[in-house]
Design a protein around this motif. Structure first.
Motif, PDB file in Angstrom:
ATOM      1  N   THR A  62       0.827  -1.195   0.000  1.00 47.34           N
ATOM      2  CA  THR A  62       0.000   0.000   0.000  1.00 47.34           C
ATOM      3  C   THR A  62       0.867   1.252   0.000  1.00 47.34           C
ATOM      4  OG1 THR A  62      -1.878   1.049   1.139  1.00 47.34           O
ATOM      5  CG2 THR A  62      -0.143   0.154   2.520  1.00 47.34           C
ATOM      6  N   LEU A 109      -2.143  -1.123  -3.677  1.00 47.25           N
ATOM      7  CA  LEU A 109      -1.460  -1.439  -4.926  1.00 47.25           C
ATOM      8  C   LEU A 109      -2.013  -2.721  -5.537  1.00 47.25           C
ATOM      9  CD1 LEU A 109       2.277  -0.623  -4.083  1.00 47.25           C
ATOM     10  CD2 LEU A 109       0.559   0.834  -5.166  1.00 47.25           C
ATOM     11  N   ASN A 110      -2.522  -2.599  -6.765  1.00 46.48           N
ATOM     12  CA  ASN A 110      -2.945  -3.781  -7.509  1.00 46.48           C
ATOM     13  C   ASN A 110      -1.755  -4.433  -8.204  1.00 46.48           C
ATOM     14  OD1 ASN A 110      -5.774  -3.485  -6.932  1.00 46.48           O
ATOM     15  ND2 ASN A 110      -5.771  -1.744  -8.338  1.00 46.48           N
ATOM     16  N   ASP A 111      -0.848  -3.600  -8.712  1.00 50.68           N
ATOM     17  CA  ASP A 111       0.403  -4.075  -9.309  1.00 50.68           C
ATOM     18  C   ASP A 111       1.436  -4.135  -8.189  1.00 50.68           C
ATOM     19  OD1 ASP A 111       2.810  -4.454 -10.586  1.00 50.68           O
ATOM     20  OD2 ASP A 111       2.464  -2.944 -12.132  1.00 50.68           O
ATOM     21  N   LYS A 145       3.140   6.968 -11.650  1.00 52.68           N
ATOM     22  CA  LYS A 145       2.709   5.580 -11.492  1.00 52.68           C
ATOM     23  C   LYS A 145       1.752   5.432 -10.312  1.00 52.68           C
ATOM     24  CE  LYS A 145       4.053   2.513 -13.671  1.00 52.68           C
ATOM     25  NZ  LYS A 145       3.540   1.939 -14.950  1.00 52.68           N
ATOM     26  N   THR A 146       2.000   6.179  -9.249  1.00 56.98           N
ATOM     27  CA  THR A 146       1.077   6.163  -8.110  1.00 56.98           C
ATOM     28  C   THR A 146      -0.278   6.713  -8.530  1.00 56.98           C
ATOM     29  OG1 THR A 146       2.944   6.498  -6.582  1.00 56.98           O
ATOM     30  CG2 THR A 146       0.734   6.908  -5.721  1.00 56.98           C
ATOM     31  N   GLU A 148      -1.578   6.479 -11.488  1.00 55.77           N
ATOM     32  CA  GLU A 148      -2.256   5.434 -12.256  1.00 55.77           C
ATOM     33  C   GLU A 148      -2.950   4.449 -11.331  1.00 55.77           C
ATOM     34  OE1 GLU A 148       0.373   3.399 -14.854  1.00 55.77           O
ATOM     35  OE2 GLU A 148       0.362   4.962 -16.389  1.00 55.77           O
ATOM     36  N   GLU A 149      -2.265   4.052 -10.264  1.00 54.15           N
ATOM     37  CA  GLU A 149      -2.853   3.112  -9.304  1.00 54.15           C
ATOM     38  C   GLU A 149      -4.075   3.710  -8.616  1.00 54.15           C
ATOM     39  OE1 GLU A 149      -2.264   0.027  -8.269  1.00 54.15           O
ATOM     40  OE2 GLU A 149      -0.423  -0.496  -9.329  1.00 54.15           O
TER      41      GLU A 149
END
Length: 268
Positions: A62, A109-111, A145-146, A148-149
């Motif tokens: 997370t 976080l999914n990724d 990137k954060t 995007e999540e």
């Protein structure tokens, strides 16, 4: 003066700092970071993280993202492992600032590979003395990137630079400055334009956003300090306790005393 302590983990002339999260189980007291962002990525750990009077269970992997002025504290039950990135907004492009001010405080976080791996490499290169340009690129990529999540978790619309400048000014001056015209003057725009900017970005007027910040600070003081209602009235620069009580009840439907009792009950 605020009763919540303000801590700084970064030197005033420092723009960036990244380090592994301290692997200890030790409750912290509620505190603020005044003038920098804090991105915390946890890959392991358990317990709770309280941010602005909201309690979040620590469920790795997370990310917690805090803007300047937010109050937080930790209560771990399992040893945390991860990274802490502290940075000032000067390092971000306009696009990255737009993302940063739109991030929720807690992102699951999914990724589970990309962002942790990128952050780990960022820390390694920071410790190895990588150039400022490389570190700046790392930071901007991590923020994007954060974002995007978090995209599906964020409820607010796109911000404009003037909108987040207004939010930043409110965060800095809300104790003393209560006139929207004063904020418009600081931004060198008409108050009517500020109103349109705020309503377009958030659906709320500047006055609503200002009052929300005052209420949030009141909740934080009621939940995390032993200050009396009179003392909180003084901290928040209300003319007298009765005005503060009326204001607080208008926006929460509770008196400060009722809210404090509920906050205490939640902890037991």
């Amino acid at each position: 003066m605020s009763a919540i302590p303000v801590k700084s983990k970064i030197d005033r002339d420092q723009l960036l700092k990244i380090s592994p999260f301290k692997e200890v189980i030790k409750p912290t007291v509620p505190h603020k970071h005044a003038d920098y962002f804090e991105l915390i990525l946890l890959e392991q750990g358990g317990g709770y993280h309280v941010i602005d009077d909201q309690r979040y269970e620590v469920l790795p992997p997370t990310v917690y993202f805090m803007k300047p002025g937010q109050t937080h504290c930790w209560d771990f039950s399992r040893i945390p492992k991860g990274y802490v990135i502290l940075f000032r907004e000067e390092l971000l492009t306009r696009e990255c600032l737009d993302v940063a001010y739109n991030l929720p405080v807690n992102i699951t976080l999914n990724d589970v590979e990309t962002l942790p791996g990128l952050t780990r490499q960022f820390c390694d290169d920071y410790r190895a003395g990588a150039s400022p340009a490389i570190l700046k690129a790392y930071l901007q990529l991590i923020v994007l990137k954060t974002g995007e999540e978090a995209r599906t978790q964020s409820a607010e619309g796109r911000f404009t630079p003037l909108y987040y400048q207004f939010r930043s000014l409110v965060n800095e001056h809300f104790h003393q400055v209560r006139k929207i015209q004063a904020y418009a003057n600081m931004l060198h725009i008409p108050a009517a334009q500020l109103n349109l900017i705020c309503k377009s970005a958030s659906g709320k007027t500047p006055s609503m956003l200002l009052n929300e910040r005052i209420v949030l600070e009141a909740k934080t003081l009621l939940s995390n300090t032993d200050l009396s209602i009179k003392e909180i009235t003084d901290v928040l620069d209300f003319s007298d306790p009765s005005n503060f009580v009326k204001f607080f009840k208008l926006y929460t439907s509770f008196t400060p005393k009722q809210y404090r009792e509920m906050a205490i009950a939640r902890l037991h």
